[in-house]
Motif scaffolding. Structure first.
Motif, PDB file in Angstrom:
ATOM      1  N   ALA A  73       0.832  -1.210   0.000  1.00 52.51           N
ATOM      2  CA  ALA A  73       0.000   0.000   0.000  1.00 52.51           C
ATOM      3  C   ALA A  73       0.861   1.253   0.000  1.00 52.51           C
ATOM      4  N   ALA A  74       1.994   1.208   0.676  1.00 57.31           N
ATOM      5  CA  ALA A  74       2.907   2.363   0.662  1.00 57.31           C
ATOM      6  C   ALA A  74       3.447   2.599  -0.742  1.00 57.31           C
ATOM      7  N   ILE A  75       3.732   1.509  -1.476  1.00 59.28           N
ATOM      8  CA  ILE A  75       4.167   1.663  -2.874  1.00 59.28           C
ATOM      9  C   ILE A  75       3.051   2.273  -3.711  1.00 59.28           C
ATOM     10  N   GLY A  76       1.826   1.805  -3.509  1.00 60.66           N
ATOM     11  CA  GLY A  76       0.700   2.369  -4.246  1.00 60.66           C
ATOM     12  C   GLY A  76       0.493   3.838  -3.948  1.00 60.66           C
ATOM     13  N   MET A  77       0.647   4.224  -2.689  1.00 60.16           N
ATOM     14  CA  MET A  77       0.519   5.642  -2.319  1.00 60.16           C
ATOM     15  C   MET A  77       1.613   6.467  -2.986  1.00 60.16           C
ATOM     16  N   LEU A  78       2.818   5.912  -3.050  1.00 62.98           N
ATOM     17  CA  LEU A  78       3.921   6.631  -3.702  1.00 62.98           C
ATOM     18  C   LEU A  78       3.626   6.848  -5.180  1.00 62.98           C
ATOM     19  N   LEU A  79       3.127   5.806  -5.858  1.00 62.25           N
ATOM     20  CA  LEU A  79       2.806   5.942  -7.286  1.00 62.25           C
ATOM     21  C   LEU A  79       1.640   6.898  -7.492  1.00 62.25           C
ATOM     22  N   GLY A  80       0.631   6.814  -6.609  1.00 63.53           N
ATOM     23  CA  GLY A  80      -0.511   7.721  -6.721  1.00 63.53           C
ATOM     24  C   GLY A  80      -0.132   9.171  -6.488  1.00 63.53           C
ATOM     25  N   THR A  81       0.895   9.415  -5.676  1.00 62.79           N
ATOM     26  CA  THR A  81       1.359  10.778  -5.446  1.00 62.79           C
ATOM     27  C   THR A  81       2.195  11.286  -6.614  1.00 62.79           C
ATOM     28  N   LEU A  82       2.970  10.393  -7.223  1.00 66.30           N
ATOM     29  CA  LEU A  82       3.804  10.786  -8.362  1.00 66.30           C
ATOM     30  C   LEU A  82       2.959  11.100  -9.595  1.00 66.30           C
ATOM     31  N   ALA A  83       1.906  10.299  -9.829  1.00 68.14           N
ATOM     32  CA  ALA A  83       1.104  10.451 -11.042  1.00 68.14           C
ATOM     33  C   ALA A  83       0.217  11.690 -10.941  1.00 68.14           C
ATOM     34  N   ARG A  84      -0.054  12.289 -12.090  1.00 64.88           N
ATOM     35  CA  ARG A  84      -0.919  13.455 -12.140  1.00 64.88           C
ATOM     36  C   ARG A  84      -2.274  13.144 -12.771  1.00 64.88           C
ATOM     37  N   SER A  85      -2.427  11.937 -13.275  1.00 65.02           N
ATOM     38  CA  SER A  85      -3.701  11.513 -13.855  1.00 65.02           C
ATOM     39  C   SER A  85      -3.802  10.005 -13.730  1.00 65.02           C
ATOM     40  N   MET A  86      -5.021   9.483 -13.935  1.00 62.58           N
ATOM     41  CA  MET A  86      -5.222   8.040 -13.844  1.00 62.58           C
ATOM     42  C   MET A  86      -4.484   7.310 -14.952  1.00 62.58           C
ATOM     43  N   ALA A  87      -4.325   7.938 -16.105  1.00 60.22           N
ATOM     44  CA  ALA A  87      -3.581   7.304 -17.199  1.00 60.22           C
ATOM     45  C   ALA A  87      -2.107   7.152 -16.836  1.00 60.22           C
ATOM     46  N   GLN A  88      -1.520   8.207 -16.252  1.00 55.87           N
ATOM     47  CA  GLN A  88      -0.134   8.106 -15.802  1.00 55.87           C
ATOM     48  C   GLN A  88       0.019   7.034 -14.726  1.00 55.87           C
ATOM     49  N   PHE A  89      -0.947   6.984 -13.821  1.00 52.27           N
ATOM     50  CA  PHE A  89      -0.873   5.988 -12.754  1.00 52.27           C
ATOM     51  C   PHE A  89      -0.928   4.575 -13.319  1.00 52.27           C
ATOM     52  N   ALA A  90      -1.778   4.346 -14.323  1.00 52.98           N
ATOM     53  CA  ALA A  90      -1.875   3.016 -14.929  1.00 52.98           C
ATOM     54  C   ALA A  90      -0.541   2.595 -15.542  1.00 52.98           C
ATOM     55  N   LEU A  91       0.128   3.532 -16.215  1.00 55.03           N
ATOM     56  CA  LEU A  91       1.431   3.219 -16.796  1.00 55.03           C
ATOM     57  C   LEU A  91       2.472   2.920 -15.717  1.00 55.03           C
ATOM     58  N   LEU A  92       2.432   3.688 -14.631  1.00 57.60           N
ATOM     59  CA  LEU A  92       3.372   3.436 -13.536  1.00 57.60           C
ATOM     60  C   LEU A  92       3.123   2.073 -12.891  1.00 57.60           C
ATOM     61  N   VAL A  93       1.852   1.702 -12.741  1.00 62.79           N
ATOM     62  CA  VAL A  93       1.530   0.400 -12.158  1.00 62.79           C
ATOM     63  C   VAL A  93       2.078  -0.730 -13.018  1.00 62.79           C
ATOM     64  N   ILE A  94       1.938  -0.592 -14.341  1.00 67.23           N
ATOM     65  CA  ILE A  94       2.466  -1.623 -15.238  1.00 67.23           C
ATOM     66  C   ILE A  94       3.977  -1.744 -15.088  1.00 67.23           C
ATOM     67  N   MET A  95       4.653  -0.594 -15.000  1.00 67.05           N
ATOM     68  CA  MET A  95       6.110  -0.607 -14.868  1.00 67.05           C
ATOM     69  C   MET A  95       6.561  -1.233 -13.554  1.00 67.05           C
ATOM     70  N   VAL A  96       5.754  -1.096 -12.504  1.00 67.61           N
ATOM     71  CA  VAL A  96       6.151  -1.590 -11.186  1.00 67.61           C
ATOM     72  C   VAL A  96       5.695  -3.023 -10.952  1.00 67.61           C
ATOM     73  N   ILE A  97       4.461  -3.342 -11.361  1.00 71.06           N
ATOM     74  CA  ILE A  97       3.887  -4.640 -10.998  1.00 71.06           C
ATOM     75  C   ILE A  97       4.573  -5.785 -11.732  1.00 71.06           C
ATOM     76  N   ILE A  98       5.073  -5.547 -12.950  1.00 71.65           N
ATOM     77  CA  ILE A  98       5.746  -6.631 -13.676  1.00 71.65           C
ATOM     78  C   ILE A  98       7.018  -7.082 -12.957  1.00 71.65           C
ATOM     79  N   PRO A  99       7.923  -6.177 -12.563  1.00 73.33           N
ATOM     80  CA  PRO A  99       9.076  -6.648 -11.761  1.00 73.33           C
ATOM     81  C   PRO A  99       8.667  -7.255 -10.426  1.00 73.33           C
ATOM     82  N   VAL A 100       7.634  -6.699  -9.791  1.00 75.58           N
ATOM     83  CA  VAL A 100       7.193  -7.233  -8.503  1.00 75.58           C
ATOM     84  C   VAL A 100       6.786  -8.695  -8.640  1.00 75.58           C
ATOM     85  N   ILE A 101       6.092  -9.033  -9.729  1.00 75.96           N
ATOM     86  CA  ILE A 101       5.624 -10.404  -9.938  1.00 75.96           C
ATOM     87  C   ILE A 101       6.741 -11.299 -10.469  1.00 75.96           C
ATOM     88  N   MET A 102       7.498 -10.806 -11.457  1.00 77.83           N
ATOM     89  CA  MET A 102       8.485 -11.660 -12.115  1.00 77.83           C
ATOM     90  C   MET A 102       9.711 -11.926 -11.259  1.00 77.83           C
TER      91      MET A 102
END
Length: 372
Positions: free
Chosen positions: A269-298
């Motif tokens: 949740a702290a990672i999600g809060m960090l990404l939500g604070t960095l992003a300025r729109s939901m589209a930016q946040f979606a791209l950041l989630v993709i960039m982060v969640i793939i390494p987290v899983i793989m």
């Protein structure tokens, strides 16, 4: 203790917003029920129920013994065919493997002439063909060695294999825990970040700023609300899906496993809060989630052992809470580890969560100052 009361009411607001959204409820149910079952019971990286034909021109006890060893759940019941019939069946896609034995296969093996059996594989399913060929090669070799040992006067040596913590080598056990980790990571990061962005996009961030609230109270409310929602879904999935539907036993303490999941949710949740604070729109946040969640899983160890990764990548994954949670979950669920064995993973997850939360809080304070 005014700040506790503020956090309590803010958490209630977030819970009402999440639970009152039917799309969000459906997403959570899908993630922790259907997605876990599909990912855990899918074919994945194992051979399951592969169709195989036997073209036996020798018809010896050895070839019958090998054919009888090709059993479910890896292979279907072997179908005996002539070479021409097997070739036609493979052309039609009815058969994935054809194992052909030449005449005098057993006699040549006993005489030490090293006969050759031919294996044909339908490589349109590349990974299944490769893994299935390895399975068949291993079965053929072990059965031939056993047969020849009974027909010789030499010492009969056999390898006794004992599987620790998973006697049947059932891949569903590991996949279920890995799938739970994936759903925890994806939903927790997405829900927390989306909650942060929702305040900005709906204009309610200004309302929060004029209230007697601190950034710590606002940030903790987002994190705690997400932890409560996802933790309840995790407990239900663990009890009714993993243990109930998939029949995955938990050797260790279920309360300890749930407590470790809560610690991991704090970090995610702290990672999600960090990404939500960095992003300025939901589209930016979606791209950041993709960039982060793939390494987290793989890179967590769910798709391949951490030890098989390059040394520099292994060192980088130490900063991923998901790596420590998967190690913790496997130790508790499969090896029956107690708190004394897994406290380092819990401490690392808690420390990483505190670091990510501090970073997100600093950015959140700056963004609120700029808006003000």
């Amino acid at each position: 203790m005014r700040w506790l009361e503020n956090i309590f009411w803010l958490v209630g607001k977030e819970l009402k917003s999440t639970v009152g959204d039917p799309v969000m409820v459906i997403l959570i149910l899908w993630s922790f029920v259907a997605a876990v079952i599909l990912e855990a019971s899918g074919a994945g990286d194992t051979v399951r129920n592969a169709a195989i034909a036997i073209a036996d021109e020798d018809r010896s006890p050895l070839t019958r013994q090998i054919a009888g060893s090709l059993m479910p759940p890896w292979f279907q019941e072997p179908v005996e065919m002539t070479p021409d019939q097997a070739s036609s069946a493979m052309d039609r896609g009815d058969i994935m493997f054809v194992l052909a034995f030449p005449p005098n296969f057993a006699a040549d093996a006993i005489a030490g002439k090293q006969p050759v059996a031919q294996l044909l594989a339908d490589a349109t399913a590349v990974s299944q063909a490769q893994l299935g060929a390895d399975y068949i090669r291993s079965i053929l070799q072990s059965e031939s060695e056993f047969f020849l040992s009974r027909n010789s006067d030499g010492p009969q040596l056999q390898l006794a294999l004992r599987r620790a913590f998973n006697p049947n080598g059932n891949p569903v056990w590991f996949k279920a825990m890995s799938s739970l980790l994936n759903q925890l990571s994806l939903l927790t990061i997405a829900l927390t970040g989306a909650a942060m962005l929702r305040e900005r996009e709906h204009g309610t961030i200004e309302h929060l700023m004029v209230m007697p609230l601190t950034p710590v109270e606002i940030g903790l409310s987002k994190v705690l609300a997400t932890i409560l929602v996802v933790l309840v879904a995790f407990i239900g999935s663990l009890l009714f899906v993993v243990q109930g539907v998939l029949n995955v036993p938990v050797a260790g303490s279920v309360p300890l496993l749930v407590g470790g999941a809560a610690v991991y949710l704090w970090a995610a949740a702290a990672i999600g809060m960090l990404l939500g604070t960095l992003a300025r729109s939901m589209a930016q946040f979606a791209l950041l989630v993709i960039m982060v969640i793939i390494p987290v899983i793989m890179l967590s160890g769910g798709m391949g052992a951490v030890e098989s990764q390059p040394d520099i990548v292994q060192k980088m994954t130490l900063a991923l809470p998901s790596r420590h949670f998967l190690a913790f979950a496997k130790a508790v669920a499969f090896r029956g580890a107690d708190l004394g064995a897994v406290w380092p993973q819990l401490a690392l997850m808690a420390g990483l969560g505190a670091a990510f939360f501090a970073a997100s809080l600093a950015l959140f304070r700056r963004s609120m100052a700029l808006i003000g």
